[in-house]
Design a protein around this motif. Structure first.
Motif, PDB file in Angstrom:
ATOM      1  N   ASP A 283       0.822  -1.211   0.000  1.00 58.13           N
ATOM      2  CA  ASP A 283       0.000   0.000   0.000  1.00 58.13           C
ATOM      3  C   ASP A 283       0.859   1.266   0.000  1.00 58.13           C
ATOM      4  O   ASP A 283       0.510   2.264  -0.620  1.00 58.13           O
ATOM      5  CB  ASP A 283      -0.974  -0.004   1.185  1.00 58.13           C
ATOM      6  N   ARG A 284       1.996   1.164   0.701  1.00 61.01           N
ATOM      7  CA  ARG A 284       2.913   2.307   0.669  1.00 61.01           C
ATOM      8  C   ARG A 284       3.442   2.532  -0.748  1.00 61.01           C
ATOM      9  O   ARG A 284       3.604   3.672  -1.192  1.00 61.01           O
ATOM     10  CB  ARG A 284       4.094   2.034   1.596  1.00 61.01           C
ATOM     11  N   ALA A 285       3.709   1.426  -1.442  1.00 61.08           N
ATOM     12  CA  ALA A 285       4.206   1.549  -2.822  1.00 61.08           C
ATOM     13  C   ALA A 285       3.147   2.194  -3.712  1.00 61.08           C
ATOM     14  O   ALA A 285       3.452   3.045  -4.552  1.00 61.08           O
ATOM     15  CB  ALA A 285       4.605   0.176  -3.367  1.00 61.08           C
ATOM     16  N   VAL A 286       1.888   1.784  -3.504  1.00 61.30           N
ATOM     17  CA  VAL A 286       0.802   2.377  -4.291  1.00 61.30           C
ATOM     18  C   VAL A 286       0.717   3.879  -3.986  1.00 61.30           C
ATOM     19  O   VAL A 286       0.644   4.712  -4.890  1.00 61.30           O
ATOM     20  CB  VAL A 286      -0.547   1.684  -3.977  1.00 61.30           C
ATOM     21  N   ALA A 288       3.023   5.845  -2.897  1.00 59.60           N
ATOM     22  CA  ALA A 288       4.192   6.563  -3.423  1.00 59.60           C
ATOM     23  C   ALA A 288       4.068   6.746  -4.931  1.00 59.60           C
ATOM     24  O   ALA A 288       4.350   7.835  -5.461  1.00 59.60           O
ATOM     25  CB  ALA A 288       5.474   5.802  -3.095  1.00 59.60           C
ATOM     26  N   ALA A 289       3.653   5.685  -5.623  1.00 60.54           N
ATOM     27  CA  ALA A 289       3.577   5.756  -7.081  1.00 60.54           C
ATOM     28  C   ALA A 289       2.556   6.808  -7.512  1.00 60.54           C
ATOM     29  O   ALA A 289       2.833   7.640  -8.392  1.00 60.54           O
ATOM     30  CB  ALA A 289       3.203   4.385  -7.652  1.00 60.54           C
ATOM     31  N   ILE A 290       1.399   6.786  -6.875  1.00 59.38           N
ATOM     32  CA  ILE A 290       0.330   7.699  -7.268  1.00 59.38           C
ATOM     33  C   ILE A 290       0.604   9.112  -6.734  1.00 59.38           C
ATOM     34  O   ILE A 290       0.508  10.106  -7.458  1.00 59.38           O
ATOM     35  CB  ILE A 290      -1.032   7.166  -6.739  1.00 59.38           C
ATOM     36  N   GLY A 291       0.943   9.175  -5.455  1.00 60.49           N
ATOM     37  CA  GLY A 291       1.150  10.487  -4.833  1.00 60.49           C
ATOM     38  C   GLY A 291       2.287  11.257  -5.478  1.00 60.49           C
ATOM     39  O   GLY A 291       2.199  12.472  -5.674  1.00 60.49           O
ATOM     40  N   SER A 292       3.368  10.568  -5.839  1.00 59.53           N
ATOM     41  CA  SER A 292       4.534  11.297  -6.331  1.00 59.53           C
ATOM     42  C   SER A 292       4.379  11.744  -7.781  1.00 59.53           C
ATOM     43  O   SER A 292       4.969  12.752  -8.174  1.00 59.53           O
ATOM     44  CB  SER A 292       5.799  10.442  -6.208  1.00 59.53           C
ATOM     45  N   LEU A 318      -2.386  -2.182 -10.030  1.00 65.33           N
ATOM     46  CA  LEU A 318      -3.090  -1.113 -10.752  1.00 65.33           C
ATOM     47  C   LEU A 318      -4.516  -0.929 -10.237  1.00 65.33           C
ATOM     48  O   LEU A 318      -5.025   0.195 -10.191  1.00 65.33           O
ATOM     49  CB  LEU A 318      -3.092  -1.394 -12.259  1.00 65.33           C
ATOM     50  N   GLU A 319      -5.127  -2.022  -9.816  1.00 69.45           N
ATOM     51  CA  GLU A 319      -6.468  -1.910  -9.249  1.00 69.45           C
ATOM     52  C   GLU A 319      -6.434  -1.002  -8.006  1.00 69.45           C
ATOM     53  O   GLU A 319      -7.261  -0.110  -7.844  1.00 69.45           O
ATOM     54  CB  GLU A 319      -6.936  -3.312  -8.864  1.00 69.45           C
ATOM     55  N   ARG A 324      -7.043   5.056  -5.917  1.00 66.38           N
ATOM     56  CA  ARG A 324      -6.484   6.258  -5.281  1.00 66.38           C
ATOM     57  C   ARG A 324      -6.539   7.511  -6.166  1.00 66.38           C
ATOM     58  O   ARG A 324      -6.285   8.620  -5.698  1.00 66.38           O
ATOM     59  CB  ARG A 324      -5.010   6.001  -4.906  1.00 66.38           C
ATOM     60  N   VAL A 325      -6.822   7.301  -7.453  1.00 67.14           N
ATOM     61  CA  VAL A 325      -6.726   8.432  -8.384  1.00 67.14           C
ATOM     62  C   VAL A 325      -7.722   9.543  -8.036  1.00 67.14           C
ATOM     63  O   VAL A 325      -7.420  10.741  -8.184  1.00 67.14           O
ATOM     64  CB  VAL A 325      -6.917   7.937  -9.836  1.00 67.14           C
TER      65      VAL A 325
END
Ligand code: NAP
Ligand code: MG
Length: 497
Positions: A283-286, A288-292, A318-319, A324-325
């Protein structure tokens, strides 16, 4: 409209903006009277007339900086005295937090919450940190033979030209001027034509903090006029540039065509974020990927615009990412809850839309977004956009888009991921997510980037250097290493017998 929303809009209506240059401690119009319209990307409306400085104004600003340097009004002061003024300068940023944040948001479109909490704090912290550091830096004595003494000392280079981009206008200015001023240089700062306003206020606050007149000059204007004149100037000793790789190459040429001034470049990126199937903190990776990639509307040099995911976990990842988008829906930048604001201008909007069209026509799969948003506002908004099934040879994987567009690439083994990650002219930042510590270290070593993160992405601190490998530039901002850019190393031999 809620209360905070109303109050920021009200304050915006009352904001007084002075778009004149700051030369020799005075606010002045361009010598030939020219100015340009400063447009707010929030709603497309004109904010102010800003002085359109060009060669003659740059001559005046450089002469002012040179005069201040030669008479030692700043370079000749004790580091402890410079410290006091830089710390006062930092305090003044915090005391003027709301006005600076509002100006930044109106000028470049980022959400007011980010301007208030992040940009003002980070800029103030930069000024304070270099102020605090500068009276703790010692020079050296070389281990020579007994009959001589060799002193190795650092001296300011002289007149520094700083050219900065529009994405973090106040912070990029602070990253240049804080170490340059701390080491005793005089500075001519050229902010981007797209977001010149907070740099002008920084110049005023520096004077209010006690910086002598002429030590910091701020000249707004177009890149091909004011920027080029500054980088070509024969009386500028060092040019500190942050911006695109295209213009960074020109800056190096200008230096070579003229006085071989030191040319430091901090340029673009196409940073990879690699997620292995054995990722420990999914979840942290998700996040980071989206937030950054969506923070600052994707207009960050180090945004992880290429997401490389090991194939077995790609769909699941990706789901979660798609869920988070919605957190980054474009909103009114003057609304306190907004997390994604406007792109800086119509030119940038058109660039981003062209890349989105290219992604579709090159065969990537558009998962979400892909369109403009808030068109009725008159401002320049784009939906957060994710492409799947991207190949590294597509333009959306190769070129810096500088907008809220994420390209997702699948990989089958980590060696392939490293090859893909490094297959770019850029080398600013990279990230690897895995629970295997040996793999993490091996990949971190193999990634050709100035900053590599393991199991995180956006940790940041003024104490660490920031800059790129390859065509992401040759300089490092932040940390004590940045002092090297603004100092000459002198050896003084003294005969003792
Ligand atoms: P840019 O177009 O290269 O402009 C940067 C600055 O250079 C602006 O002040 C610009 O003025 C000026 N300029 C343009 N042409 C010039 C010329 N011929 N001679 C001298 N100066 C000239 O970049 P940008 O679009 O503002 O900024 C985005 C870029 O900055 C991205 O590539 C991003 O990755 C990079 N960036 C890098 C870092 C880092 O630390 N590595 C940090 C932030 C941003 P005008 O805007 O007035 O034309
Ligand atoms: Mg603007």
């Amino acid at each position: 409209m809620n209360e905070s929303n109303r109050s920021w809009h009200e304050r915006a209506a009352q904001l007084k903006i002075d778009g004149r240059a700051l030369i020799g401690g005075k606010r002045v119009d361009a010598i030939d009277g020219a100015h340009f319209d400063c447009i707010s990307p929030v709603d497309g409306r004109k904010l102010a007339d800003v002085a359109r400085c060009a060669e003659k104004d740059i001559d005046a600003a450089v002469a002012s900086a040179r005069g201040a340097f030669e008479d030692r009004r700043w370079a000749g002061t004790a580091p402890a005295a410079r410290k006091r003024i830089l710390i006062r300068f930092a305090e003044l940023l915090l005391e003027n937090r709301d006005e600076l944040a509002l100006t930044e948001t109106l000028d470049m479109g980022k959400p007011i919450a980010a301007s208030r909490a992040t940009d003002v704090n980070a800029a103030a912290n930069t000024l304070r940190w270099y102020g605090e550091a500068i009276d703790k830096v010692y020079d050296e004595i070389a281990p020579t033979a007994e009959n001589s003494l060799a002193l190795i000392t650092r001296e300011p280079v002289g007149v520094v030209g700083a050219i900065v981009p529009w994405n973090y206008p106040m912070l990029m200015a602070a990253w240049k001027i804080a170490p340059a001023l701390a080491t005793g240089n005089s500075v001519v700062l050229k902010p981007s034509e797209k977001s010149p306003l907070t740099a002008l206020r920084l110049g005023e606050l520096a004077l209010a903090a006690g910086l002598p007149e002429g030590v910091l000059n701020v000249v707004p204007g177009y890149g091909h006029e004011a920027g080029q004149a500054l980088a070509l100037h024969n009386d500028v000793d060092c040019i500190a540039f942050t911006g695109s790789t295209r213009v960074g190459k020109q800056i190096m040429q200008y230096s070579g065509q003229t006085n071989l001034k030191r040319a430091w470049t901090e340029l673009g990126g196409k940073s990879p974020l690699i997620v292995c199937a054995d990722v420990a903190y999914l979840d942290r990776a998700v996040d980071a990927a989206i937030g950054s990639i969506f923070y600052n509307q994707g207009e960050s040099c180090n945004a992880p615009s290429r997401l490389l995911i090991e194939r077995p976990i790609k769909d699941m990842f990706l789901e979660r990412a798609l869920a988070r988008v919605a957190d980054y829906a474009p909103g009114d930048p003057l609304e306190a809850r907004t997390t994604m604001g406007a792109l800086v201008d119509d030119v940038q909007l058109q660039t981003v839309m062209r890349y989105i069209d290219a992604g579709v026509s090159e065969g990537a799969r558009l998962l979400v977004g892909g369109d403009r948003a808030r068109v009725d506002s008159g401002g320049f908004y784009v939906q957060p956009t994710i492409f799947d099934e991207v190949r590294n040879d597509m333009s959306i994987a190769r070129e810096e888009i500088f907008g809220p567009v994420l390209s997702v690439l699948a990989f089958d083994d980590v060696a392939e991921a490293v090859r893909t990650a490094n297959a770019t002219p850029y080398g600013l930042q990279a990230s690897i997510w895995t629970r295997d510590i040996s793999k993490a270290h091996k990949v971190a070593r193999a990634l050709r980037a100035g900053t590599v993160h393991v199991n995180q992405y956006d940790e940041d601190d003024i104490t660490v250097p920031f800059g790129g490998y390859k065509q992401s530039g040759n300089g490092r901002d932040k940390s004590l290493h940045a002092l090297d850019k603004y100092t000459e190393l002198k050896t003084t031999w003294i005969r003792l017998d």
